[in-house]
Motif scaffolding. Structure first.
Motif, PDB file in Angstrom:
ATOM      1  N   ARG A  81       5.716  -3.548  21.945  1.00 33.14           N
ATOM      2  CA  ARG A  81       6.731  -4.064  21.461  1.00 33.14           C
ATOM      3  C   ARG A  81       7.686  -3.358  20.434  1.00 33.14           C
ATOM      4  O   ARG A  81       8.999  -3.952  21.065  1.00 33.14           O
ATOM      5  CB  ARG A  81       6.807  -5.799  21.594  1.00 33.14           C
ATOM      6  CG  ARG A  81       5.840  -6.807  21.671  1.00 33.14           C
ATOM      7  CD  ARG A  81       5.926  -7.635  21.121  1.00 33.14           C
ATOM      8  NE  ARG A  81       4.717  -9.341  22.297  1.00 33.14           N
ATOM      9  CZ  ARG A  81       4.405  -9.888  22.437  1.00 33.14           C
ATOM     10  NH1 ARG A  81       4.722 -10.743  21.274  1.00 33.14           N
ATOM     11  NH2 ARG A  81       3.699 -10.834  23.022  1.00 33.14           N
ATOM     12  N   ASP A 135      -0.469 -12.240  25.397  1.00 35.39           N
ATOM     13  CA  ASP A 135      -0.782 -11.378  24.575  1.00 35.39           C
ATOM     14  C   ASP A 135      -0.548 -12.054  23.145  1.00 35.39           C
ATOM     15  O   ASP A 135      -2.052 -10.652  22.686  1.00 35.39           O
ATOM     16  CB  ASP A 135       0.893 -10.045  24.425  1.00 35.39           C
ATOM     17  CG  ASP A 135       0.969 -10.128  25.483  1.00 35.39           C
ATOM     18  OD1 ASP A 135       0.208  -9.754  27.168  1.00 35.39           O
ATOM     19  OD2 ASP A 135       2.200  -9.069  26.409  1.00 35.39           O
ATOM     20  N   THR A 136      -0.260 -12.729  22.341  1.00 38.85           N
ATOM     21  CA  THR A 136      -0.756 -12.853  21.099  1.00 38.85           C
ATOM     22  C   THR A 136      -1.759 -14.107  20.896  1.00 38.85           C
ATOM     23  O   THR A 136      -1.801 -14.153  19.769  1.00 38.85           O
ATOM     24  CB  THR A 136       0.169 -12.198  20.033  1.00 38.85           C
ATOM     25  OG1 THR A 136       1.650 -14.057  20.562  1.00 38.85           O
ATOM     26  CG2 THR A 136       1.500 -11.605  20.341  1.00 38.85           C
ATOM     27  N   GLY A 137      -1.493 -15.067  21.697  1.00 39.92           N
ATOM     28  CA  GLY A 137      -2.025 -16.473  22.030  1.00 39.92           C
ATOM     29  C   GLY A 137      -1.467 -17.306  20.733  1.00 39.92           C
ATOM     30  O   GLY A 137      -1.736 -18.954  20.715  1.00 39.92           O
ATOM     31  N   LYS A 138      -0.110 -17.097  20.706  1.00 36.64           N
ATOM     32  CA  LYS A 138       1.303 -17.652  19.588  1.00 36.64           C
ATOM     33  C   LYS A 138       2.025 -19.513  20.950  1.00 36.64           C
ATOM     34  O   LYS A 138       2.249 -18.881  21.806  1.00 36.64           O
ATOM     35  CB  LYS A 138       2.175 -17.203  19.579  1.00 36.64           C
ATOM     36  CG  LYS A 138       2.488 -18.390  18.486  1.00 36.64           C
ATOM     37  CD  LYS A 138       3.934 -17.306  17.306  1.00 36.64           C
ATOM     38  CE  LYS A 138       4.876 -18.161  16.620  1.00 36.64           C
ATOM     39  NZ  LYS A 138       3.840 -18.927  15.707  1.00 36.64           N
ATOM     40  N   PRO A 175      -2.521 -18.465  16.365  1.00 36.83           N
ATOM     41  CA  PRO A 175      -2.929 -17.739  17.859  1.00 36.83           C
ATOM     42  C   PRO A 175      -3.784 -16.885  17.719  1.00 36.83           C
ATOM     43  O   PRO A 175      -4.627 -16.561  19.036  1.00 36.83           O
ATOM     44  CB  PRO A 175      -2.340 -16.494  17.426  1.00 36.83           C
ATOM     45  CG  PRO A 175      -0.821 -17.645  15.761  1.00 36.83           C
ATOM     46  CD  PRO A 175      -1.516 -18.908  15.498  1.00 36.83           C
ATOM     47  N   SER A 176      -5.000 -16.562  16.914  1.00 34.22           N
ATOM     48  CA  SER A 176      -5.630 -15.666  16.912  1.00 34.22           C
ATOM     49  C   SER A 176      -7.885 -16.819  17.523  1.00 34.22           C
ATOM     50  O   SER A 176      -8.137 -16.324  18.778  1.00 34.22           O
ATOM     51  CB  SER A 176      -6.922 -15.545  15.524  1.00 34.22           C
ATOM     52  OG  SER A 176      -7.550 -16.427  15.362  1.00 34.22           O
ATOM     53  N   PHE A 204       3.817  -9.805  13.173  1.00 34.02           N
ATOM     54  CA  PHE A 204       3.095 -11.005  13.680  1.00 34.02           C
ATOM     55  C   PHE A 204       3.282 -11.857  11.974  1.00 34.02           C
ATOM     56  O   PHE A 204       1.802 -11.251  12.046  1.00 34.02           O
ATOM     57  CB  PHE A 204       2.612 -10.704  14.565  1.00 34.02           C
ATOM     58  CG  PHE A 204       1.670 -11.832  14.924  1.00 34.02           C
ATOM     59  CD1 PHE A 204       1.989 -12.008  16.190  1.00 34.02           C
ATOM     60  CD2 PHE A 204       0.820 -12.498  15.032  1.00 34.02           C
ATOM     61  CE1 PHE A 204       1.876 -13.550  17.079  1.00 34.02           C
ATOM     62  CE2 PHE A 204      -0.531 -13.449  15.263  1.00 34.02           C
ATOM     63  CZ  PHE A 204       0.898 -13.942  16.548  1.00 34.02           C
ATOM     64  N   VAL A 244       0.040  -4.625  20.900  1.00 32.40           N
ATOM     65  CA  VAL A 244       0.717  -5.932  21.644  1.00 32.40           C
ATOM     66  C   VAL A 244       1.730  -4.661  20.890  1.00 32.40           C
ATOM     67  O   VAL A 244       3.167  -5.670  20.931  1.00 32.40           O
ATOM     68  CB  VAL A 244       0.299  -6.986  21.249  1.00 32.40           C
ATOM     69  CG1 VAL A 244       1.496  -8.071  21.871  1.00 32.40           C
ATOM     70  CG2 VAL A 244      -1.075  -7.509  22.362  1.00 32.40           C
ATOM     71  N   TYR A 290      -9.131  -9.520  17.013  1.00 27.83           N
ATOM     72  CA  TYR A 290      -7.622 -10.057  16.969  1.00 27.83           C
ATOM     73  C   TYR A 290      -6.971  -9.219  16.486  1.00 27.83           C
ATOM     74  O   TYR A 290      -5.639  -8.850  17.265  1.00 27.83           O
ATOM     75  CB  TYR A 290      -7.893 -11.445  16.907  1.00 27.83           C
ATOM     76  CG  TYR A 290      -6.424 -11.876  16.760  1.00 27.83           C
ATOM     77  CD1 TYR A 290      -5.935 -12.357  17.966  1.00 27.83           C
ATOM     78  CD2 TYR A 290      -5.233 -12.388  15.745  1.00 27.83           C
ATOM     79  CE1 TYR A 290      -4.322 -12.378  18.727  1.00 27.83           C
ATOM     80  CE2 TYR A 290      -4.130 -13.088  15.644  1.00 27.83           C
ATOM     81  CZ  TYR A 290      -3.846 -13.212  17.251  1.00 27.83           C
ATOM     82  OH  TYR A 290      -2.067 -14.153  17.207  1.00 27.83           O
ATOM     83  N   HIS A 342      -6.467  -5.912  18.520  1.00 28.92           N
ATOM     84  CA  HIS A 342      -5.485  -6.361  19.294  1.00 28.92           C
ATOM     85  C   HIS A 342      -3.830  -5.970  19.360  1.00 28.92           C
ATOM     86  O   HIS A 342      -2.573  -5.676  20.120  1.00 28.92           O
ATOM     87  CB  HIS A 342      -6.103  -7.352  20.804  1.00 28.92           C
ATOM     88  CG  HIS A 342      -5.364  -7.972  20.829  1.00 28.92           C
ATOM     89  ND1 HIS A 342      -5.050  -7.272  22.214  1.00 28.92           N
ATOM     90  CD2 HIS A 342      -4.364  -8.904  21.548  1.00 28.92           C
ATOM     91  CE1 HIS A 342      -4.230  -8.499  23.365  1.00 28.92           C
ATOM     92  NE2 HIS A 342      -3.919  -8.797  22.335  1.00 28.92           N
ATOM     93  N   LEU A 343      -3.617  -6.966  18.320  1.00 27.66           N
ATOM     94  CA  LEU A 343      -2.454  -6.889  17.922  1.00 27.66           C
ATOM     95  C   LEU A 343      -1.663  -5.767  17.884  1.00 27.66           C
ATOM     96  O   LEU A 343      -0.419  -5.561  17.917  1.00 27.66           O
ATOM     97  CB  LEU A 343      -1.622  -8.171  16.949  1.00 27.66           C
ATOM     98  CG  LEU A 343      -2.342  -9.281  16.988  1.00 27.66           C
ATOM     99  CD1 LEU A 343      -2.208 -10.247  15.749  1.00 27.66           C
ATOM    100  CD2 LEU A 343      -0.935  -9.832  18.195  1.00 27.66           C
ATOM    101  N   TRP A 366      -5.789 -17.008  21.817  1.00 27.82           N
ATOM    102  CA  TRP A 366      -6.160 -15.704  21.389  1.00 27.82           C
ATOM    103  C   TRP A 366      -7.801 -15.481  22.235  1.00 27.82           C
ATOM    104  O   TRP A 366      -8.131 -15.057  23.616  1.00 27.82           O
ATOM    105  CB  TRP A 366      -6.076 -14.254  21.646  1.00 27.82           C
ATOM    106  CG  TRP A 366      -5.749 -13.443  21.686  1.00 27.82           C
ATOM    107  CD1 TRP A 366      -5.088 -12.636  22.786  1.00 27.82           C
ATOM    108  CD2 TRP A 366      -7.124 -12.028  21.544  1.00 27.82           C
ATOM    109  NE1 TRP A 366      -5.702 -11.533  23.177  1.00 27.82           N
ATOM    110  CE2 TRP A 366      -6.201 -10.827  21.834  1.00 27.82           C
ATOM    111  CE3 TRP A 366      -8.423 -11.938  20.390  1.00 27.82           C
ATOM    112  CZ2 TRP A 366      -7.529  -9.594  22.492  1.00 27.82           C
ATOM    113  CZ3 TRP A 366      -8.828 -11.013  20.617  1.00 27.82           C
ATOM    114  CH2 TRP A 366      -8.633  -9.901  21.364  1.00 27.82           C
TER     115      TRP A 366
END
Ligand code: FAD
Lengths: 787, 263
Positions: B257, A650-653, A778-779, B174, B253, B246, B249-250, A782
């Motif tokens: 959560r 979901d985040t690429g982490k 992460p980015s 995040f 997400v 990005y 998108h986060l 992703w």
């Protein structure tokens, strides 16, 4: 059986007592009577003509002692480069001048324009703000490809272009073309080995001092190699002979390569102290560190691997652009060439290898050796392309490596080096034992049940350490020898002081060197003291880098101690009225072989200094010996690394779940220190793989000029490591059989992490993801997943 | 750092008076201001420390069920004292910076600074907090006016912040890998009157409410309710840590959560 003292013992690092209790003495702790402070006014643009520098208002500010500009250094040399690379046409590299303070032009953000010396650091800084500088901005060259274009504005007007050199190395065109034309499969990978900022915990500091009665200059500096600084600065910049120049590098809080080089601030403080007849001190801020410490890596590479149908490697061809930055730092030209091209065989029998490197000047901070220096770049591209090839050919990544391992030694590679010894099968076997590869599928399934993508990355590495045979590096363009030295001074009551040209700045030399010498004599380690860091009381040495200190410096110590023992035996023989050839030394006791007649180490050392009953006609009193050791080959540590990751889709982490390192460092002197070196190296490698990225914008401003934007690895970014160094093929050509362990972790780990992330995404069904450039933020991960 | 005078008043009134001096500036925990001074990016004539003002310290729960935090209360105190009464807020405070930052940095300083990546703005906007100053009370919806911009007047001091305690809430942060501020942070709070969703770190206009998500969650407080929702990447921050797409998108997400984790 682990030993509890001497070679092989996990002796606690004696230096840590002073470091952990705040009793270390760093350069910034040195404050001399009458000291003045310098603040450098630095360019805030990347590329400009200096039209004028008006210091008149600033000179009248409170506390100002004197303001220096580039003009003050017109009669002085520039900062020298210690390595000359010859290009593919046999021509020397283009080598621009590097003045102490900018002359005519500024070439990167941070280039010093003027230096204000004042009574306090704050006054110096305030006055610097009053200097009026008029700059005529020029188009900055930041991107290497653009800088190489015909007609691109030049970083150095006196050169013909921004190309420092175009270097070709290894197999000839015919051999490499044959390898590729006969290949069943060719795998190609374009990748970037990003620029890193070194970030030693202690920023650089310099204190210059001048004794006008004696005409002596002293420089206290944060250096990994005080003698090298003395030679370079004395001979090339300031014209001070060595006997009139002392360089002291006291406790140094980390270097990682960045403190090898001779920097402008060192020359400035030494020069200004003499001009002003008072000490001059400079302490870098962290911001200055980001814009003046030589940075690392910054290679853009295309690598091609040719294979036969069974996965045997036939050829490797690489094209790299290597960023030099605005000036040639001390050893910069050697990093992408002889520290990189020579390692492109890796652990494999590839018969044809050709490496091409174009080194490029840009309007950025200079780039030079940083932990691993060239070898991480070589390892990364090779181990990434092998992984990609295995996937394309449907082969197991371990099997394809095994199929190509070098198994008989010595082995001469097509890229000029000869591996003396190694056992890559053993380290791979050990690694597999450590990581429970069979259990991976279950771990992956369990991770998938939590919505995570799990992957496993495995790779090998080899490095050339123990730098280096002087004659060989001389042929390759080094302007220095790379031996090391040690003086062993035995005192009357039996204690020893070992003075070495190696420098310790975190490596634990004071402990491990003492273990070596004590072990040879058979006395307690605490009877041996290691002295380093001061040219006034240590023999000429080349310092610490390239994982050379034990292999080269330790060997010098062994040679000097052998001389001590030989002489001590003569004294013992005299005392025991026996022939010296009959004397045996064990556990600090000299015994006449086959008898119980003996004298203790202390009796002999006392006799050496109180020579009443002494073979005075045969040998001199005293017990002090010096040895210089020049290795006859590099050493070749090697190993196999594995990393297991989970990626959050979901985040690429990326989260590192496990990391294992099986290293062959030859013999081990202190296993705990070796563990620590590997841990630190892996932390830096993971830092590169996941976090660190030194970035400039198109105008040449540093985007990552503080820890707000430059991501250093922190404890919670890192897993617990499994490290093993039980696979040992001792180095065949140095007396300790050691290979060096300082850089391995940083060399072996980046490809393991990237291989693991690509594996995770591939297993997660994203077959389009064959590569992601570091750092795997992460980015970026992703974005790669989105295709 | 340039030199400056230092005042440490014992009351709000004294502080207000001291701040009337030319180029005077309030000092909270100094976690933002001191580095700025060290870089010589600001040159106040006098720093008025708020740390000695007893009436601006501490955490309590008001009769109307709001968590009242004194404007000079450090994050660590909020993390500890609000752990039972408002765990989402305490959790947010406990993940700001490192222990040194949490022991010095204050709610007032954070809200006055209104860093686009800071956490407190999301909590304040996400709860519809009231920012009390020496002069007035400002609703969070009126307070945040873009990156580093607020409704505060010159010399105005945040003396207290009242966070209405929700039925359920959660903050998802995040982290930006270097600074560990929020690359994106989402505060979700469920009240009897509806759900509030505030987003920090993402927008070029600073902290904002994601009203579409609020509407969907007010109808159905489940991660499913926001699954299909997307915020536009227009106006989102793009930098080396992540492009606008990005971040957008986060937001989705992290909102999901936060709903799942709400307690
Ligand atoms: C290493 C580090 C990591 C951090 N990580 C995070 C993070 O993850 N998340 C996060 O949200 N924040 C983070 N911060 C910011 C920190 O939490 C502080 O909240 C912030 O620095 C401001 O609070 P302060 O009390 O230190 O204010 P100061 O630095 O003292 O002041 C900041 C500004 O607010 C003004 N001011 C201060 N108090 C008041 C008041 N009561 N009324 C009116 N104006 C006032 C000052 O005049 C100044 O302009 C971090 C800071 C550091 C140094």
């Amino acid at each position: 059986m682990p030993k509890d003292s001497g070679i092989g013992a996990a002796s606690k690092r004696r230096e840590d007592v002073r470091f952990l209790t705040g009793k270390g003495k760093y350069t910034d702790d040195i404050n001399l009577a009458g000291q003045a402070y310098v603040h450098f006014l630095r360019s805030d643009v990347a590329h400009a003509k200096i039209v004028s520098v008006d210091t008149s208002a600033a000179a009248a500010m409170p506390g100002v002692v004197r303001i220096f500009t580039g003009d003050d250094f017109s009669g002085v040399g520039g900062l020298p480069c210690g390595w000359q690379v010859t290009d593919r046409n046999g021509q020397p590299m283009q080598e621009p001048p590097h003045p102490v303070l900018a002359q005519g032009k500024v070439r990167h953000v941070g280039d010093p324009i003027a230096a204000v010396v004042a009574e306090s650091a704050a006054q110096a800084r305030t006055a610097a703000e009053a200097i009026e500088v008029t700059l005529d901005e020029l188009p900055p060259q930041i991107d290497m490809a653009a800088a190489l274009k015909d007609g691109a504005p030049k970083v150095h007007d006196e050169l013909t272009s921004n190309l420092c050199y175009d270097w070709v190395f290894g197999s000839d065109d015919a051999a490499i073309d044959a390898a590729f034309s006969g290949a069943a499969h060719v795998t190609t990978l374009d990748l970037v080995n990003q620029r890193l900022a070194p970030n030693a915990m202690e920023p650089r500091v310099a204190v210059g001092d001048y004794n006008d009665a004696a005409g002596d200059s002293t420089l206290y500096t944060t250096s990994q190699n005080p003698h090298v600084i003395r030679l370079l600065m004395g001979a090339f910049v300031l014209g001070i002979p060595e006997h009139k120049l002392r360089v002291v590098a006291p406790d140094v809080g980390g270097g990682f390569g960045s403190k090898i080089f001779h920097y402008a601030e060192e020359a400035f403080c030494t020069f200004a102290a003499k001009e002003l007849k008072r000490p001059v001190k400079w302490t870098a801020s962290r911001s200055e560190a980001f814009m003046t410490d030589a940075q690392g890596r910054d290679h853009v590479t295309k690598i091609e691997l040719a294979l036969d149908a069974d996965g045997k490697f036939l050829g490797v061809r690489t094209h790299t652009m290597a960023n030099m930055g605005a000036y040639l730092s001390t050893f910069a030209p050697s990093v992408p060439t002889y520290l990189h091209g020579t390692l492109m065989a890796g652990n494999y029998t590839t018969p044809a290898i050709q490496v091409n490197v174009k080194a490029v000047f840009t309007n950025t901070v200079a780039v030079d050796a940083y932990r691993g220096a060239g070898r991480p770049e070589a390892t990364y591209q090779l181990e990434r392309v092998i992984d990609k090839a295995a996937r394309e050919m449907g082969m197991d990544p371990v099997e394809i490596r095994r199929k190509n391992f070098i198994t008989s030694f010595p082995y001469a590679t097509p890229v000029a080096v000869e591996y003396d010894t190694g056992n890559y099968v053993a380290t791979m076997d050990k690694l597999l034992e450590m990581i429970d590869r069979e259990g991976f599928e279950a771990r992956r399934a369990e991770a998938a049940s939590r919505g995570k993508l799990r992957g496993l990355g495995i790779n090998c590495y080899i490095e050339a350490c123990g730098i280096a045979p002087s004659a060989l590096v001389g042929q390759l363009g080094a302007r220095a020898g790379l031996y090391e030295s040690a003086t062993v001074r035995v005192n009357a009551t039996g204690g020893l002081v070992v003075m070495t040209g190696s420098h310790s700045h975190g490596q634990g030399h004071e402990t491990s060197f003492a273990q070596v010498v004590a072990d040879m004599i058979g006395i307690d380690e605490n009877m041996v003291e290691i002295v380093h860091g001061d040219t006034a009381n240590t023999p000429m040495g080349m310092g610490t880098y390239g994982s050379r200190s034990l292999a080269v410096g330790g060997s010098a110590m062994v040679r000097a101690t052998e001389k001590i023992i030989a002489k001590a035996k003569k004294i013992a023989a005299h005392l025991l009225e026996a022939a010296d050839t009959d004397i045996e030394l064990k556990d600090g006791q000299f015994t006449v072989a086959g008898t119980d007649r003996s004298v203790a180490w202390g009796d002999v050392t006392l006799a050496a200094y109180v020579p009443h009953n002494y073979p005075i006609t045969e040998i001199e009193p005293g017990l002090e010996e010096t040895a210089f050791y020049d290795p006859n080959n590099f050493t070749y540590p090697a190993g196999a690394y594995a990393c297991e990751v989970e990626v959050d889709p979901d985040t690429g982490k990326v989260e590192i779940k496990g990391f294992a390192a099986a290293d062959d460092f030859g013999n081990i002197v202190n296993p705990m220190i070796v563990d620590g070196q590997v841990h630190g190296g892996i932390a830096q490698g993971i830092g590169q793989a996941l976090l660190e990225d030194c970035r400039y914008d198109e105008t040449g401003q540093i985007l990552t000029g503080s820890y707000m934007d430059y991501a250093m690895p922190r404890a919670d970014d890192l897993p617990f490591y499994q490290v093993d160094h039980s696979c040992q093929t001792p180095c065949t050509h140095n007396p300790l059989g050691v290979k060096g362990c300082g850089e391995a972790g940083a060399i072996g780990s980046p490809p393991a992490v990237v291989n693991a992330v690509v594996d995770a995404l591939q297993r997660g069904g994203m077959s389009h993801v064959t590569h992601i450039d570091m750092p795997l933020t992460p980015s970026r991960v992703w974005a790669a997943m989105q295709g | 750092m340039y030199s400056f005078e230092f005042a440490r008043p014992g009351s709000i009134d004294e502080a207000v008076k001291a701040l009337k001096a030319e180029e005077a500036q309030a000092l909270g925990g100094g976690q933002t201001l001191i580095p700025t001074l060290k870089q010589r990016l600001a040159a106040p004539s006098v720093l008025v420390s708020l740390s000695g003002i007893a009436e601006m310290q501490g955490v309590c729960v008001s009769d109307d069920n709001a968590l009242c935090v004194g404007g000079a209360t450090p994050h660590a105190v909020v993390a500890k004292e609000a752990a039972k009464s408002f765990p989402a807020l305490a959790g947010m405070a406990s993940r700001i910076g490192d222990p040194a930052v949490r022991n010095r940095g204050t709610v007032g300083g954070s809200l006055a600074n209104n860093d686009p990546s800071a956490c407190y703005p999301a909590a304040a906007l996400g709860t519809g907090a009231t920012i009390k100053t020496n002069a007035r009370e400002i609703a969070a919806d009126d307070y945040f006016q873009g990156m580093f911009a607020t409704a505060l007047d010159e010399g105005e001091i945040i003396t207290e912040v009242r966070f209405p305690i929700p039925e359920k809430a959660n903050y998802q942060k995040f982290v930006q890998p270097a600074s560990r501020f929020a690359l994106v942070g989402v505060f979700v709070a469920k009240y009897a009157s509806g759900v509030r969703v505030a987003v920090t770190g993402a927008s070029e206009d600073g902290v904002f409410r994601w009203t579409e998500a609020e509407e969907a969650l007010s109808k159905d407080f489940s991660a499913k309710a926001v699954e299909g929702l997307k915020v536009s990447a227009d106006g989102m921050i793009s930098d080396l840590h992540g492009p606008a797409a990005y971040r957008a998108h986060l937001v989705g997400v992290l909102t999901g959560r936060a709903v799942n984790a709400a307690a």
